[in-house]
Design a protein around this motif. Structure first.
Motif, mmCIF file in Angstrom:
data_model
loop_
_atom_site.group_PDB
_atom_site.id
_atom_site.type_symbol
_atom_site.label_atom_id
_atom_site.label_comp_id
_atom_site.label_asym_id
_atom_site.label_seq_id
_atom_site.Cartn_x
_atom_site.Cartn_y
_atom_site.Cartn_z
ATOM 1 N N SER A 177 0.885 -0.999 0.022
ATOM 2 C CA SER A 177 -0.065 -0.066 -0.026
ATOM 3 C C SER A 177 0.855 1.137 -0.173
ATOM 4 O O SER A 177 0.660 2.200 -0.752
ATOM 5 N N TYR A 178 1.941 1.195 0.753
ATOM 6 C CA TYR A 178 2.748 2.291 0.978
ATOM 7 C C TYR A 178 3.470 2.644 -0.579
ATOM 8 O O TYR A 178 3.657 3.761 -1.036
ATOM 9 N N ALA A 179 4.050 1.523 -1.084
ATOM 10 C CA ALA A 179 4.592 1.558 -2.562
ATOM 11 C C ALA A 179 3.613 2.094 -3.390
ATOM 12 O O ALA A 179 3.992 3.152 -4.354
ATOM 13 N N THR A 180 2.234 2.085 -3.305
ATOM 14 C CA THR A 180 1.378 2.764 -4.167
ATOM 15 C C THR A 180 1.312 4.191 -3.999
ATOM 16 O O THR A 180 1.196 5.020 -4.949
ATOM 17 N N GLN A 181 1.389 4.619 -2.774
ATOM 18 C CA GLN A 181 1.475 5.960 -2.447
ATOM 19 C C GLN A 181 2.699 6.922 -2.993
ATOM 20 O O GLN A 181 2.668 7.968 -3.669
ATOM 21 N N GLU A 182 3.728 5.853 -3.002
ATOM 22 C CA GLU A 182 4.915 6.704 -3.618
ATOM 23 C C GLU A 182 4.803 6.659 -5.075
ATOM 24 O O GLU A 182 5.085 7.771 -5.717
ATOM 25 N N ALA A 183 4.252 5.926 -5.784
ATOM 26 C CA ALA A 183 3.750 6.111 -7.114
ATOM 27 C C ALA A 183 2.980 6.973 -7.474
ATOM 28 O O ALA A 183 3.042 7.669 -8.355
ATOM 29 N N LYS A 184 2.165 7.133 -6.714
ATOM 30 C CA LYS A 184 1.062 8.376 -6.519
ATOM 31 C C LYS A 184 1.667 9.561 -6.551
ATOM 32 O O LYS A 184 1.714 10.691 -7.406
ATOM 33 N N LEU A 185 2.559 9.593 -5.649
ATOM 34 C CA LEU A 185 3.354 10.819 -5.412
ATOM 35 C C LEU A 185 4.156 11.214 -6.676
ATOM 36 O O LEU A 185 4.492 12.561 -7.130
#
Length: 228
Positions: A157-165
């Motif tokens: 889930s955190y990796a997804t947030q970094e990709a969104k950023l």
């Protein structure tokens, strides 16, 4: 967090998640103690973000969004909310907290660590008079999940947030966070080291500062304890 610092200063080459099976010196914001408890998650992500200190601080919102989505797999998401600046609430009780630490001598950070504690199965003992009493995921009717399994979900889930950023910038992170913000539009109290400010929780700005609408106009608050 101490082990993350040691690893970072020893020469970190890639992002690393560290999980403690037993924690003896847990800590939270402003030096407060943090008790992990049996069956709960105590973990830290440490990496080199190649960003300024201000940009690094915004990662607390990425972590909050990631925690929200990970917890929502195991309990009805309508019972979850995000409390500024770095807590996750479940039925108005504190189920998870986030702590950031970093180091850097120049304009960019040398490393950043994101410490995360989640009450998956037990509630820490000895916590009295807390503004937001601790609760656990399973204690509030959520599915039982091991710390190891939850960490795998959280890391993804955190990796997804970094990709969104990277793709959309902080505006998208901010938008997602506000969608689940606790007491948005309500009157709340922000207690800083110098004063107590009461006003309507209007938004967070592009730097992640809390914006309250008070009798004398909008107030931007970079750090405070929040009370509803």
């Amino acid at each position: 967090m101490a082990e993350a610092r040691r690893r970072a200063e020893a020469g970190l080459t890639q992002p690393l998640w560290i999980m403690a099976h037993r924690q003896t010196a847990g800590r939270g914001r402003r030096g407060r103690s943090w008790a992990a408890g049996n069956g709960n998650l105590a973990t830290t992500l440490v990496f080199r973000p190649y960003c300024t200190a201000a940009e690094g601080a915004r990662r607390s919102f990425l972590a909050a969004n990631a925690l929200f989505e990970a917890l929502a797999i195991y309990i009805d998401r309508s019972r979850l909310s995000l409390k500024w600046p770095n807590d996750v609430l479940l039925n108005e009780g504190k189920v998870a907290g986030i702590l950031l630490e970093s180091a850097g001598n120049g304009p960019f950070l040398d490393w950043l660590s994101i410490g995360i504690g989640v009450n998956l199965s037990t509630v820490p003992e000895g916590i009295e008079n807390a503004s937001f009493g601790p609760v656990s995921l399973s204690g509030e009717g959520g599915d039982e999940v091991s710390a190891e399994t939850f960490l795998s979900v959280l890391a993804s889930s955190y990796a997804t947030q970094e990709a969104k950023l990277e793709k959309f910038g902080f505006a998208r992170i901010r938008e997602d966070w506000l969608r689940h913000a606790a007491r948005l539009g309500d009157v709340i109290t922000a207690r800083t080291a110098r004063e107590e400010i009461r006003g309507v929780f209007d938004t967070i700005d592009d730097d992640g500062n809390l914006i309250l609408i008070t009798g004398t106009g909008p107030k931007s608050i970079p750090a405070a304890d929040i009370y509803f």
